[in-house]
Design a protein around this motif. Sequence first.
Motif, PDB file in Angstrom:
ATOM      1  N   ASN A   1       0.573   8.849  -8.821  1.00 33.93           N
ATOM      2  CA  ASN A   1       1.161   8.870  -7.481  1.00 33.93           C
ATOM      3  C   ASN A   1       1.284   7.482  -6.858  1.00 33.93           C
ATOM      4  OD1 ASN A   1       1.482  11.619  -7.576  1.00 33.93           O
ATOM      5  ND2 ASN A   1      -0.095  12.105  -6.080  1.00 33.93           N
ATOM      6  N   PHE A   2       0.592   6.504  -7.444  1.00 36.41           N
ATOM      7  CA  PHE A   2       0.661   5.138  -6.923  1.00 36.41           C
ATOM      8  C   PHE A   2       2.050   4.519  -7.104  1.00 36.41           C
ATOM      9  CE2 PHE A   2       0.110   4.350 -11.375  1.00 36.41           C
ATOM     10  CZ  PHE A   2       0.713   3.122 -11.614  1.00 36.41           C
ATOM     11  N   THR A   3       2.921   5.172  -7.875  1.00 39.13           N
ATOM     12  CA  THR A   3       4.229   4.571  -8.157  1.00 39.13           C
ATOM     13  C   THR A   3       5.087   4.393  -6.908  1.00 39.13           C
ATOM     14  OG1 THR A   3       5.100   6.764  -8.740  1.00 39.13           O
ATOM     15  CG2 THR A   3       4.288   5.396 -10.538  1.00 39.13           C
ATOM     16  N   TYR A   4       4.778   5.136  -5.836  1.00 41.56           N
ATOM     17  CA  TYR A   4       5.529   4.957  -4.583  1.00 41.56           C
ATOM     18  C   TYR A   4       5.318   3.558  -3.991  1.00 41.56           C
ATOM     19  CZ  TYR A   4       7.271   9.720  -4.108  1.00 41.56           C
ATOM     20  OH  TYR A   4       7.961  10.890  -4.287  1.00 41.56           O
ATOM     21  N   THR A   5       4.192   2.953  -4.290  1.00 42.26           N
ATOM     22  CA  THR A   5       3.967   1.571  -3.843  1.00 42.26           C
ATOM     23  C   THR A   5       4.269   0.566  -4.953  1.00 42.26           C
ATOM     24  OG1 THR A   5       1.612   1.947  -4.315  1.00 42.26           O
ATOM     25  CG2 THR A   5       2.308   2.059  -2.006  1.00 42.26           C
ATOM     26  N   ALA A   6       3.960   0.932  -6.211  1.00 49.52           N
ATOM     27  CA  ALA A   6       4.178   0.018  -7.334  1.00 49.52           C
ATOM     28  C   ALA A   6       5.644  -0.375  -7.489  1.00 49.52           C
ATOM     29  CB  ALA A   6       3.668   0.651  -8.625  1.00 49.52           C
ATOM     30  N   PHE A   7       6.531   0.489  -7.037  1.00 54.39           N
ATOM     31  CA  PHE A   7       7.968   0.205  -7.091  1.00 54.39           C
ATOM     32  C   PHE A   7       8.288  -1.172  -6.515  1.00 54.39           C
ATOM     33  CE2 PHE A   7      11.987   0.326  -4.663  1.00 54.39           C
ATOM     34  CZ  PHE A   7      12.891   0.496  -5.700  1.00 54.39           C
ATOM     35  N   PHE A   8       7.671  -1.506  -5.377  1.00 57.76           N
ATOM     36  CA  PHE A   8       8.002  -2.763  -4.697  1.00 57.76           C
ATOM     37  C   PHE A   8       7.343  -3.975  -5.356  1.00 57.76           C
ATOM     38  CE2 PHE A   8       8.892   0.435  -1.427  1.00 57.76           C
ATOM     39  CZ  PHE A   8      10.206   0.082  -1.135  1.00 57.76           C
ATOM     40  N   ASN A   9       6.270  -3.758  -6.102  1.00 60.26           N
ATOM     41  CA  ASN A   9       5.708  -4.862  -6.881  1.00 60.26           C
ATOM     42  C   ASN A   9       6.637  -5.224  -8.038  1.00 60.26           C
ATOM     43  OD1 ASN A   9       3.215  -3.118  -5.824  1.00 60.26           O
ATOM     44  ND2 ASN A   9       2.608  -5.267  -5.918  1.00 60.26           N
ATOM     45  N   MET A  10       7.260  -4.204  -8.632  1.00 60.29           N
ATOM     46  CA  MET A  10       8.208  -4.457  -9.718  1.00 60.29           C
ATOM     47  C   MET A  10       9.420  -5.236  -9.239  1.00 60.29           C
ATOM     48  SD  MET A  10       8.365  -1.149 -12.220  1.00 60.29           S
ATOM     49  CE  MET A  10       9.524  -0.336 -11.126  1.00 60.29           C
ATOM     50  N   VAL A  11       9.922  -4.876  -8.057  1.00 53.34           N
ATOM     51  CA  VAL A  11      11.132  -5.551  -7.567  1.00 53.34           C
ATOM     52  C   VAL A  11      10.810  -6.784  -6.731  1.00 53.34           C
ATOM     53  CG1 VAL A  11      12.552  -3.473  -7.684  1.00 53.34           C
ATOM     54  CG2 VAL A  11      11.321  -3.970  -5.574  1.00 53.34           C
ATOM     55  N   ARG A  12       9.495  -7.032  -6.518  1.00 48.78           N
ATOM     56  CA  ARG A  12       8.985  -8.268  -5.903  1.00 48.78           C
ATOM     57  C   ARG A  12       9.428  -8.471  -4.454  1.00 48.78           C
ATOM     58  NH1 ARG A  12      10.923 -12.352 -10.700  1.00 48.78           N
ATOM     59  NH2 ARG A  12       9.886 -11.340 -12.462  1.00 48.78           N
ATOM     60  N   LEU A  13       9.663  -7.404  -3.729  1.00 53.85           N
ATOM     61  CA  LEU A  13      10.182  -7.517  -2.368  1.00 53.85           C
ATOM     62  C   LEU A  13       9.081  -7.356  -1.323  1.00 53.85           C
ATOM     63  CD1 LEU A  13      13.537  -5.539  -2.622  1.00 53.85           C
ATOM     64  CD2 LEU A  13      13.124  -7.992  -2.927  1.00 53.85           C
ATOM     65  N   PRO A  14       9.277  -7.904  -0.121  1.00 52.29           N
ATOM     66  CA  PRO A  14       8.305  -7.723   0.951  1.00 52.29           C
ATOM     67  C   PRO A  14       8.353  -6.296   1.483  1.00 52.29           C
ATOM     68  CG  PRO A  14      10.247  -8.835   1.803  1.00 52.29           C
ATOM     69  CD  PRO A  14      10.430  -8.727   0.307  1.00 52.29           C
ATOM     70  N   VAL A  15       7.208  -5.777   1.848  1.00 52.79           N
ATOM     71  CA  VAL A  15       7.146  -4.400   2.349  1.00 52.79           C
ATOM     72  C   VAL A  15       5.909  -4.232   3.226  1.00 52.79           C
ATOM     73  CG1 VAL A  15       6.060  -3.675   0.170  1.00 52.79           C
ATOM     74  CG2 VAL A  15       7.077  -1.954   1.664  1.00 52.79           C
ATOM     75  N   THR A  16       6.087  -3.509   4.324  1.00 55.39           N
ATOM     76  CA  THR A  16       5.004  -3.281   5.280  1.00 55.39           C
ATOM     77  C   THR A  16       4.689  -1.796   5.375  1.00 55.39           C
ATOM     78  OG1 THR A  16       5.834  -5.133   6.599  1.00 55.39           O
ATOM     79  CG2 THR A  16       4.228  -3.690   7.652  1.00 55.39           C
ATOM     80  N   GLN A  17       3.417  -1.465   5.256  1.00 59.57           N
ATOM     81  CA  GLN A  17       2.967  -0.099   5.507  1.00 59.57           C
ATOM     82  C   GLN A  17       2.720   0.050   7.005  1.00 59.57           C
ATOM     83  OE1 GLN A  17       2.021   3.040   4.971  1.00 59.57           O
ATOM     84  NE2 GLN A  17       0.678   3.111   6.748  1.00 59.57           N
ATOM     85  N   CYS A  18       3.302   1.109   7.599  1.00 62.64           N
ATOM     86  CA  CYS A  18       3.197   1.348   9.035  1.00 62.64           C
ATOM     87  C   CYS A  18       2.585   2.715   9.301  1.00 62.64           C
ATOM     88  CB  CYS A  18       4.572   1.301   9.693  1.00 62.64           C
ATOM     89  SG  CYS A  18       5.507  -0.190   9.354  1.00 62.64           S
ATOM     90  N   PRO A  19       1.541   2.802  10.121  1.00 64.73           N
ATOM     91  CA  PRO A  19       0.979   4.107  10.483  1.00 64.73           C
ATOM     92  C   PRO A  19       1.900   4.853  11.448  1.00 64.73           C
ATOM     93  CG  PRO A  19      -0.159   2.358  11.668  1.00 64.73           C
ATOM     94  CD  PRO A  19       0.788   1.685  10.709  1.00 64.73           C
ATOM     95  N   LEU A  20       1.924   6.169  11.333  1.00 67.36           N
ATOM     96  CA  LEU A  20       2.772   7.012  12.193  1.00 67.36           C
ATOM     97  C   LEU A  20       1.963   8.141  12.822  1.00 67.36           C
ATOM     98  CD1 LEU A  20       5.933   7.372   9.891  1.00 67.36           C
ATOM     99  CD2 LEU A  20       5.689   5.878  11.883  1.00 67.36           C
ATOM    100  N   GLY A  21       0.741   7.839  13.224  1.00 63.18           N
ATOM    101  CA  GLY A  21      -0.090   8.872  13.837  1.00 63.18           C
ATOM    102  C   GLY A  21      -0.836   9.688  12.798  1.00 63.18           C
ATOM    103  N   LEU A  22      -1.269  10.885  13.198  1.00 62.56           N
ATOM    104  CA  LEU A  22      -2.095  11.720  12.335  1.00 62.56           C
ATOM    105  C   LEU A  22      -1.434  13.058  12.032  1.00 62.56           C
ATOM    106  CD1 LEU A  22      -5.613  11.181  13.990  1.00 62.56           C
ATOM    107  CD2 LEU A  22      -4.538   9.855  12.157  1.00 62.56           C
TER     108      LEU A  22
END
Length: 523
Positions: free
Chosen positions: A460-481
Amino acid sequence: MKLVYCIVRMVRVLMELISRAAFGFLYRATPHKQLPPIRNLLLLDSATALAAKIRENKVSSEDVVQAFIDRIRLINPILNCVVDERFELALAEAKEVDAKLRSGDVDRRQLAAEKPFLGVPFSTKDCMQVTGLRQTAGLYLRRNMVAESDADVVRLMRDAGAIMLCVTNVSELCMWWESSNTIYGRTNNPYDTNRIVGGSSGGEACLQAACGSPIGIGADIGGSIRMPAYFNGIFGHKPSSGIVSNAGQEPQALGELQKMLATGPMARHAADLRPALKVMAAGNAALLKIDTKVNMKQVRFMYVEDDGGSCYTTPMCGELKASMRAVVSHLQLAYGVTATKLELKELKSVFPMYLAMLGNEKTAPTFSEEMVLKQGSLSLFPELLKWMLGQSHHTAPGLLLCLIEKADSDADPRKKELVAKVTALRAKVKDLLAEDGVLLFPSHPTLAPYHSQPLFRPFNFTYTAFFNMVRLPVTQCPLGLSKDNRPLGIQVAANLYQDHLCLSVAEELEKAFGGWVCPSVVQ
């Protein structure tokens, strides 16, 4: 290939059904351990707000540092997030800051520019060098190793006036998405202590979410900043490749892995990301246009709802899909922009592509070699037997990764094909984004799972690993609970060196959706 795909999918579905039933039963009678209430309101401030108060003598650095030390002493027995500390030295440094500010021989405007975090405590994960503290990277054989110097990013934060407080728990060799190891044990989620904090910067995200540190440093080669930030309801930014120094970390990344690894800031408040990134980027900061103002009406928004039904990953949680739609709707109503839905067929193959990229780097030691401090290679099958007998100093995920590595073959004709697909995908995504595009992307397919449950959802980590492969900047943002008080979130990505777009959208989403929610008020 269709037969293999069907078999993998059936195994994944079976594992998911078993894990949901088994872990639901296992934890049904285990109550969440509530965190103590916030007694000192300084703990709720952003790092930049604390720095401003300290500069203007509205509060002393000593009081701020002491407040966070007191908080750590209250929460760590519950969460197990801090693994080494320098509290007395931090207090001594805070007193020096206060004495200098009281002397009157300071230019506060100059201080704000040159030392934007003066007097503010910070923390980092236990893979970074911090002078005088243990640097284990979660590996048992490193349990007594003490750093003799600071990692580059730690030094830069100190140069900016910040005060190093402590280091936080990670997974074994930082290569799994639950922060647990045989030295310090596992870290518990502040919103539900039966749940994971993610990895490998899990202790760091947990500490910040629980108000034990106002800001910190993470590192990310497959989502190690963003997954923990998501599971703990805070912000985390993976910068553009090559911008922030990775020097001073264990394990060391070489070659292609150096391009996939990114070191960046983690914080409860979006306002702290820009100044922290500017400090960490040092001489490269100008490339990122960090202070550039962004007009949301002029941004092209695109979004992805899921990975298209990959056989490797868990189906997307309904609440997370609803969160994505809420973000898209907000942008439409607030700015009149219509986000374009994308369907990237390559997302179904992120796991084998990511694995091919890791295995394609021949200048770096293998994971099995790292497990024994590069003194040969781990004897996997005897170690598996020891693990089954409860005698191993390694974790199940660590041994699983060695097993996957052993099964990987350079003779596999698909490897070159997969690496070529990554190169093509990198070009495709960059063309889609150009200089004004932002991609909204799920942080993960599920809410924070139970402890050890990732073993049944390993990919399931592939949702984040995608951006390491393409080397792009990305920000994780919280959206409440969520309905059961687990953090929701979304990733915001942009093109290379367009980090300012990610950060601007993060600030907008914080205003619209509330950002971080203090776990001490969650019942």
